[in-house]
Design a protein around this motif. Structure first.
Motif, PDB file in Angstrom:
ATOM      1  N   UNK A  30     -54.175  30.152   7.846  1.00 44.96           N
ATOM      2  CA  UNK A  30     -55.191  31.125   9.124  1.00 44.96           C
ATOM      3  C   UNK A  30     -56.354  31.282   8.049  1.00 44.96           C
ATOM      4  N   UNK A  31     -56.821  31.145   8.760  1.00 41.53           N
ATOM      5  CA  UNK A  31     -58.525  32.056   8.783  1.00 41.53           C
ATOM      6  C   UNK A  31     -58.943  32.452   9.684  1.00 41.53           C
ATOM      7  N   UNK A  32     -59.646  33.737  10.254  1.00 39.92           N
ATOM      8  CA  UNK A  32     -60.317  34.130  11.184  1.00 39.92           C
ATOM      9  C   UNK A  32     -61.812  34.409  10.352  1.00 39.92           C
ATOM     10  N   UNK A  33     -62.750  34.693  11.335  1.00 38.71           N
ATOM     11  CA  UNK A  33     -63.814  35.137  10.952  1.00 38.71           C
ATOM     12  C   UNK A  33     -65.002  36.375  12.600  1.00 38.71           C
ATOM     13  N   UNK A  34     -64.882  37.652  12.400  1.00 35.12           N
ATOM     14  CA  UNK A  34     -65.814  38.286  12.674  1.00 35.12           C
ATOM     15  C   UNK A  34     -66.247  38.898  12.433  1.00 35.12           C
ATOM     16  N   UNK A  35     -67.975  39.729  13.040  1.00 33.42           N
ATOM     17  CA  UNK A  35     -68.890  39.904  12.028  1.00 33.42           C
ATOM     18  C   UNK A  35     -68.582  41.514  12.502  1.00 33.42           C
ATOM     19  N   UNK A  36     -67.722  42.872  13.072  1.00 29.63           N
ATOM     20  CA  UNK A  36     -67.578  43.778  12.808  1.00 29.63           C
ATOM     21  C   UNK A  36     -66.467  44.255  11.572  1.00 29.63           C
ATOM     22  N   UNK A  37     -66.673  44.848  10.548  1.00 33.55           N
ATOM     23  CA  UNK A  37     -66.276  45.685   9.630  1.00 33.55           C
ATOM     24  C   UNK A  37     -64.964  45.961   9.954  1.00 33.55           C
ATOM     25  N   UNK A  38     -64.817  47.166  10.515  1.00 33.04           N
ATOM     26  CA  UNK A  38     -63.811  46.946  10.916  1.00 33.04           C
ATOM     27  C   UNK A  38     -62.476  46.675  11.649  1.00 33.04           C
ATOM     28  N   UNK A  39     -62.735  46.165  13.025  1.00 30.04           N
ATOM     29  CA  UNK A  39     -61.684  45.071  13.027  1.00 30.04           C
ATOM     30  C   UNK A  39     -61.610  44.138  11.590  1.00 30.04           C
ATOM     31  N   UNK A  40     -62.042  43.735  11.222  1.00 30.44           N
ATOM     32  CA  UNK A  40     -61.820  43.259   9.621  1.00 30.44           C
ATOM     33  C   UNK A  40     -60.489  43.698   9.385  1.00 30.44           C
ATOM     34  N   UNK A  41     -61.029  45.015   8.849  1.00 29.74           N
ATOM     35  CA  UNK A  41     -60.131  46.553   7.829  1.00 29.74           C
ATOM     36  C   UNK A  41     -58.712  45.956   8.674  1.00 29.74           C
ATOM     37  N   UNK A  42     -59.268  46.590  10.253  1.00 24.65           N
ATOM     38  CA  UNK A  42     -57.940  46.906  10.681  1.00 24.65           C
ATOM     39  C   UNK A  42     -57.265  45.149  10.810  1.00 24.65           C
ATOM     40  N   UNK A  43     -57.088  44.608  10.537  1.00 24.46           N
ATOM     41  CA  UNK A  43     -56.644  42.683  10.625  1.00 24.46           C
ATOM     42  C   UNK A  43     -55.632  42.698   8.964  1.00 24.46           C
ATOM     43  N   UNK A  44     -56.882  43.548   7.791  1.00 28.32           N
ATOM     44  CA  UNK A  44     -56.083  43.283   6.919  1.00 28.32           C
ATOM     45  C   UNK A  44     -55.182  44.149   7.165  1.00 28.32           C
ATOM     46  N   UNK A  45     -55.235  45.253   7.081  1.00 30.41           N
ATOM     47  CA  UNK A  45     -53.726  46.642   6.880  1.00 30.41           C
ATOM     48  C   UNK A  45     -52.752  45.725   7.833  1.00 30.41           C
ATOM     49  N   UNK A  46     -52.782  44.717   9.214  1.00 35.99           N
ATOM     50  CA  UNK A  46     -51.830  44.213  10.323  1.00 35.99           C
ATOM     51  C   UNK A  46     -51.275  42.924   9.348  1.00 35.99           C
TER      52      UNK A  46
END
Length: 239
Positions: A30-46
């Motif tokens: 599964x690949x996820x795309x988004x424009x918000x870096x903070x949310x991407x960083x949160x996904x990287x952690x969770x």
């Protein structure tokens, strides 16, 4: 069984992220795309098992580059939204409504166009609308127009793009970050009032809706369909 590949655009929070988690639990890459870096960083952690891409769903070049990087895609889920377009018609800011159309309708269409060359012939496209398209909730004429437009493309695209399947899911009231602009006490009061009116007696979670999204995306006998996952909101008055 070959591993499937999914791309969830708008997959860094809310319904999109819940969908990505469910698809991953099924064994998909599964690949996820988004424009918000903070949310991407949160996904990287969770959720480190989700492959992350920073891209704007309304930018054909950025989404096209993501699709090229991913390669063949079996399941495309488009979970884009915006925070504008609500309000009584007499006071509705039509410039804001135009931006809402750009963010959601044109974001969905831009993403579909950009990813289409990479979609497998047996793949699927699942869009996220909203029950405002068919409900009669005062102050939602703008939202109804935007979501009605998103959901209106499902049937013609299901025929045009066949055998690729095209569906949508139409949520009702869902406890997601979409409501974050409201103060906590106002949001909680509105949810409590609405839950009492809903036939299901509760406000949905993102995962409730994600279950319907996964069904639409993966079931090879469903196409041209809008699944109403709204807790019965279209059946009652929430004004």
């Amino acid at each position: 069984m070959n591993e499937h590949t999914a791309l969830v655009v708008g997959g860094t929070s809310g319904i999109g992220l819940a969908t990505a988690r469910r698809l991953r639990a099924m064994g998909a890459r599964v690949h996820v795309a988004g424009r918000d870096k903070a949310r991407l960083d949160a996904v990287a952690a969770s959720d480190p098992e989700l492959v992350r891409h920073r891209a704007d769903g309304g930018d054909a070049g950025e989404i096209g580059a993501v699709a090229e990087a991913v390669g063949a895609i079996d399941w495309l889920v488009v979970s884009l939204s915006g925070g504008e377009g609500a309000g009584p018609i007499a006071e509705l800011d039509l410039s804001a409504l135009r931006r809402a159309f750009d963010a959601k309708l044109f974001g969905h269409l831009t993403t579909v166009q950009a990813v289409l060359p990479r979609l497998a012939p047996t793949g699927s496209i699942t869009l996220i609308g909203a029950i405002s398209a068919r409900a009669a909730i005062p102050g939602t004429a703008g939202l109804a127009a935007v979501n009605g437009a998103v959901e209106a493309v499902v049937k013609p695209l299901a025929v045009e793009l066949a055998p690729i399947r095209v569906n949508a899911v139409s949520p009702g009231l869902v406890d997601t970050p979409w409501w974050s602009a409201l103060p906590d006490d106002a949001r909680e009061a509105y949810f409590a009032q609405s839950a009492r009116a809903l036939p299901t007696g509760r406000i949905a979670t993102a995962d409730d809706v994600a279950e319907a999204v996964v069904l639409a995306a993966t079931n090879r006998n469903i196409t041209g369909t809008v699944i109403e996952a709204d807790g019965g909101a279209r059946l009652v008055s929430l004004g």
